[in-house]
Design an enzyme around this catalytic site. Structure first.
Site, PDB file in Angstrom:
ATOM      1  N   MET A   1      -5.357 134.286 124.350  1.00  0.00           N
ATOM      2  CA  MET A   1      -3.940 134.576 124.417  1.00  0.00           C
ATOM      3  C   MET A   1      -3.401 133.410 124.939  1.00  0.00           C
ATOM      4  SD  MET A   1      -2.043 136.936 123.732  1.00  0.00           S
ATOM      5  CE  MET A   1      -0.618 136.132 124.573  1.00  0.00           C
ATOM      6  N   THR A 354      -6.696 141.390 118.069  1.00  0.00           N
ATOM      7  CA  THR A 354      -7.003 139.990 117.808  1.00  0.00           C
ATOM      8  C   THR A 354      -6.301 139.061 118.895  1.00  0.00           C
ATOM      9  OG1 THR A 354      -5.000 139.651 116.581  1.00  0.00           O
ATOM     10  CG2 THR A 354      -6.712 140.600 115.447  1.00  0.00           C
ATOM     11  N   ASP A 355      -6.760 137.901 118.971  1.00  0.00           N
ATOM     12  CA  ASP A 355      -5.662 137.013 119.820  1.00  0.00           C
ATOM     13  C   ASP A 355      -4.548 136.767 119.189  1.00  0.00           C
ATOM     14  OD1 ASP A 355      -4.964 135.354 121.906  1.00  0.00           O
ATOM     15  OD2 ASP A 355      -6.808 134.412 122.315  1.00  0.00           O
ATOM     16  N   TRP A 356      -3.544 135.919 119.648  1.00  0.00           N
ATOM     17  CA  TRP A 356      -2.303 135.566 119.229  1.00  0.00           C
ATOM     18  C   TRP A 356      -2.232 135.140 117.598  1.00  0.00           C
ATOM     19  CZ3 TRP A 356       2.343 136.021 122.026  1.00  0.00           C
ATOM     20  CH2 TRP A 356       3.484 135.547 121.542  1.00  0.00           C
TER      21      TRP A 356
END
Ligand SMILES: *[C@@H]1O[C@H](CO)[C@@H](O)[C@H](O)[C@H]1NC(C)=O
Ligand SMILES: *[C@@H]1O[C@H](CO)[C@@H](O)[C@H](O)[C@H]1NC(C)=O
Ligand SMILES: *[C@@H]1O[C@H](CO)[C@@H](O)[C@H](O)[C@H]1NC(C)=O
Ligand SMILES: *[C@@H]1O[C@H](CO)[C@@H](O)[C@H](O)[C@H]1NC(C)=O
Ligand SMILES: *[C@@H]1O[C@H](CO)[C@@H](O)[C@H](O)[C@H]1NC(C)=O
Ligand SMILES: *[C@@H]1O[C@H](CO)[C@@H](O)[C@H](O)[C@H]1NC(C)=O
Ligand SMILES: *[C@@H]1O[C@H](CO)[C@@H](O)[C@H](O)[C@H]1NC(C)=O
Ligand SMILES: *[C@@H]1O[C@H](CO)[C@@H](O)[C@H](O)[C@H]1NC(C)=O
Length: 815
Positions: A1, A354-356
């Site tokens: 993130m 999920t990440d960004w």
């Protein structure tokens, strides 16, 4: 993130920054939310003066809490009511639960929540989760007081409970070092510092307090702890992690998860933790953030996986996958990393986010999918991802609904994820009351918490050199304080505090509004006199400031304290192409050494171990304070003046050359290991002597751990905390180069002057097992040296005979 890669950064700034507050209503502003297509861009043009979200409240000095450090079972089973709830949802409602958007999309150009926009997202797109703080990337307004933050989250919940599927929202926030985005929340030293304490209890406390302050804002989930190993020291995210060592990091991981979560199914002052970033993020090959990592799978299991396993064993409720590619395979689309390894081998049963924007980035950046829909399809088919942090649009909703309607994704795949998400909401109490608990607000920023943050800094600051007894300073010494980091709270804060990228230069320290104290202020408190201070050089080493005046002042002093370090940064904005500190900062030390000829103590305030040129030779004393947080000033001053005896130990290898950027304590033992300072190193002001090391047996067999016993004596002149560290080194290993050293156990003890303590540390044959390239965990029956603090206390070691069958496989991993 968080935040898209640099290429998209400007676009994101446009989208996100314009949600700041304005003082008057004659500002020019316009808001565009396109309701169709894949790109919902909110853009405002703005003029005007920003209003601070001022805090006027007296937090409770102390408060009581439930100290639940036991592991809470679950959240593994899905309750019947949750299964029923899942089957009652439409396809769109299911996908909506899996969709997470950033709050900036629903905050207007006036800095206020746009309820129409919230209704739009929840009614039309069924959004089940929000993240972040409004306008994170810039602006003082983005640092919301708990009350104002809770007003926003509560309003969103009220709308959610009467709109669309009428389900509560789960809100996630990057509370990585305290609730760093909740104004007034206690900001802690960063992860490296927590590791440097070698005291797991402090990692627990940082998690517990971050959880409470986060929950006070009506937020239920933190994207922390960060468990990547900081291997390549060029990496801008080095400071977020618990150092480079698998064992130390595992101990901290477990404590941190327990701190965040406590008894989170019953205790509403706790929140869900999130182990991140799974996996292998910490070894970018060229040191730049999100660069490709080349880590053979058996090495991944050996070094990078243990902290994640520890967090899973501590029952972390959620996990986040890692950006980019490992061994050229995109983590986000990898069945191996996210299903086989995470779920099947390591036993993670919680919710995976999920990440960004990571699904869309497969098509947009990595070119690992044909288009965004294709990326969504592969991610859902191959992996066990439950929630997509989209975070700026509804593309995931449109793609997934289409894919289910075309039969490319089964509805039962959605059900699995939605059940995990709703179970988490239930465990966190959101079906009972999703609203912020106003009573928690009064505890945010309490003195009790600030003391824990200061205490963590006190135990983390690491004394790396102290010749000629220059430290501790005496109150009667005439001390000249020099350098950019000594009169600044923001450089001690660094990234992930106040804003994503840390406070900027034009905000200066004013952004803290008194939450914190500089080293100068700390020195004033300790000595009772106003310290003499000159900046001498700017943080980026652009040029000297009044250097003649600085030299004259130094000549006139008995001792000189110079503060060097880094400006604030996060993620790719902290990329560097070399480890050396800015040249003019280093020049400052050599100029003063040659012209003023006084004893010099250097204080480092830095997120990663920057190279120091000749400074280690020129300075008599060096203290590494890492990023101690805005409350770091007093602890640093206390250590300089001997009120606190330093006890921090390096949780990373401190490189001397560029070539050593990725040197670690666990590198192959035949390689040269002559860093500036080794892992585990650190001094104190007292003379400690280790004696009487004994092993309970000279042979080590599976199932029969042995105990190493030793006595530590403090010959004074100060009380001293000491991290007793037990390492192993195997003499040979057929076909596999043994590690230089592996940390196997440690204990931090407190010793009064003249006192001795006997410490027992356990070692098991199984600790020595290693993963081979066929993914078998085996033990090599070769002699092992057991060493205690090998770099601080010389010659404290013993050899054990390791008895094992080299063919015996303790564990075998599937691909
Ligand atoms: C989104 O819209 C903005 C403004 O029109 C545009 O500049 C940007 O390229 C678009 N982004 C994507 C990913 O389509
Ligand atoms: C909390 O519990 C841990 C583990 O039982 C213990 O070490 C610690 O001292 C306790 N803290 C407080 C403040 O009671
Ligand atoms: C709120 O959002 C809606 C779109 O959902 C938009 O039409 C409206 O202009 C926004 N209002 C403000 C004050 O930004
Ligand atoms: C720094 O932050 C202030 C306050 O939010 C803002 O007005 C200014 O534009 C920022 N400066 C830079 C260089 O980003
Ligand atoms: C996206 O990729 C999928 C799978 O390859 C393909 O079926 C689809 O037509 C593509 N969509 C667009 C808009 O190109
Ligand atoms: C320290 O910095 C502040 C601004 O943040 C400034 O007002 C003050 O004068 C500085 N102190 C010294 C001794 O230079
Ligand atoms: C230092 O450099 C960084 C990164 O280039 C920049 O963001 C910052 O504004 C600079 N600060 C000063 C005081 O020059
Ligand atoms: C070490 O052991 C010897 C013999 O048992 C004992 O006399 C001595 O006091 C011990 N030393 C320390 C420092 O405990």
């Amino acid at each position: 993130m968080r935040c898209a890669p640099l290429a998209h950064y400007t676009e994101l700034l446009l989208a996100v920054t314009n949600v700041l507050a304005f003082a008057s209503n004659d500002d020019v502003s316009s808001l565009v939310i396109r309701n169709d297509g894949l790109n919902d861009t909110l853009s405002c043009t703005r003029r005007g003066i920003q209003e601070l979200d001022n805090i006027h409240w007296n937090p409770a000095k102390t408060y009581s809490y439930r100290n639940a450090s036991r592991v809470v079972p679950g959240p593994w089973a899905i309750d019947h009511d949750i299964s029923r709830m899942v089957s009652g949802l439409s396809i769109e409602e299911k996908v909506g639960q899996m969709l997470q958007i950033q709050v900036g999309l629903v905050v207007g150009c006036d800095g206020k929540l746009n309820e129409t926009a919230v209704e739009y997202w929840i009614d039309k797109w069924k959004v089940g989760s929000f993240l972040e703080t409004p306008g994170n990337h810039k602006g003082e307004f983005s640092w919301y007081s708990p009350k104002n933050f809770a007003d926003i989250t509560d309003s969103v919940q009220r709308i959610a409970l009467k709109t669309g599927p009428k389900l509560p929202i789960i809100w996630g926030l990057d509370s990585v070092r305290g609730a760093n985005y909740v104004k007034g929340g206690t900001i802690f030293p960063s992860g490296t510092s927590a590791a440097a304490t070698f005291n797991q209890h402090l990692a627990y406390e940082a998690g517990r307090i971050a959880a409470k302050d986060t929950r006070a804002a009506g937020v239920h989930w933190s994207f922390a702890p960060v468990l990547d190993l900081a291997v390549n020291k060029l990496w801008s995210r080095t400071y977020e992690n618990f150092g480079e060592d698998p064992y130390l990091s595992s101990q901290m991981a477990s404590a941190s998860v327990k701190g965040f979560q406590g008894d989170y199914r019953n205790d509403r002052s706790r929140i869900a933790a999130c182990l991140k970033h799974f996996i292998g993020y910490g070894y970018p090959f060229d040191g730049s953030d999100r660069a490709n990592r080349h880590i053979a799978t058996h090495e991944l299991l050996e070094y990078y996986v243990p902290p994640f396993q520890a967090a899973i064993d501590a029952r972390s409720a959620t996990a986040m996958e890692s950006y980019g590619v490992v061994n050229s395979e995109a983590v986000m689309l990898s069945h191996y990393y996210l299903t086989q390894l995470l779920r099947k081998q390591l036993g993670f049963k919680g919710m995976l986010v999920t990440d960004w924007a990571e699904i869309n980035l497969q098509a947009d950046i990595y070119t690992t999918a044909r288009n965004r829909t294709h990326a969504t399809q592969i991610a859902l088919q191959r992996t066990s991802a439950d929630m997509s942090m989209v975070a700026d649009d509804k593309s995931f909703m449109q793609a997934t609904v289409d894919l289910v309607k075309q039969g490319a994704i089964s509805e039962s795949r959605l059900d699995e994820s939605v059940a995990r998400i709703l179970q988490l909401k239930k465990d966190l109490g959101l079906f009972g009351s999703p609203f912020a608990d106003k009573a928690l607000t009064e505890t945010v920023g309490s003195l009790q918490d600030v003391e824990v943050a200061r205490y963590t800094a006190r135990e983390s600051i690491t004394l790396l050199k102290n010749d000629n007894g220059i430290l501790p300073l005496s109150k009667s010494d005439k001390v000249m304080f020099i350098g950019p980091t000594l009169n600044s709270t923001r450089y001690m804060g660094g990234g992930w505090n106040v804003h994503w990228n840390g406070p900027n230069d034009s905000e200066g320290d004013a952004v803290y509004q008194g939450f914190g104290d500089t080293v100068i202020k700390g020195a004033k408190q300790v000595t009772g006199t106003v310290p003499e201070y000159l900046e001498a050089v700017d943080i980026n080493g652009t040029g000297f400031v009044d250097i003649d005046k600085v030299i004259a002042a130094a000549k006139n002093a008995d001792k000189v304290v110079i503060g060097l370090g880094e400006h604030s940064y996060a993620e790719n904005l902290g990329n560097i192409d070399g480890l050396m500190l800015p040249k003019k900062q280093l020049d400052l030390v050599s100029v003063l050494a040659s012209k003023a000829k006084k004893s010099i103590a250097v204080v480092l305030i830095e997120g990663r171990p920057r190279r120091l040129g000749d400074v280690p030779k020129l300075a008599d004393a060096i203290l590494d304070a890492y990023l101690p947080g805005a409350y770091g000033g007093l602890p640093i001053a206390e250590i300089l003046y001997g009120r606190v005896n330093p006890s921090g130990r390096l949780p990373i290898t401190y490189p001397a050359t560029e070539a050593q950027a990725s040197s670690t304590i666990w590198q192959s033992s035949y390689m040269d290991y002559h860093p500036q300072w080794p892992f585990g190193f650190g001094l104190g002001y007292s003379k400690l002597v280790y004696s009487n090391v004994t092993l309970s047996s000279s042979t080590l067999k599976m199932g029969s751990p042995i105990t190493a016993k030793l006595t530590v004596t403090n010959y004074g002149p100060y009380p001293q905390k000491e991290s007793v560290q037990l390492y192993t080194h195997q003499h040979y290993r057929v076909g596999y180069a043994p590690d230089l050293y592996r940390l196997r156990a440690f204990e931090k003890v407190d010793l009064d002057v003249g006192k001795s303590k006997t410490i027992s540390l356990k070692l098991a044959a199984e600790d020595l097992a290693f993963w081979d390239r066929y993914l078998r965990k085996r033990i090599e029956p070769a002699p092992v040296t057991v060493a205690i603090n090998p770099f601080t206390q010389k010659n404290i070691h013993a050899v054990v005979k390791l008895m094992a069958d080299s063919e015996y496989v303790l564990e075998e991993a599937d691909y």
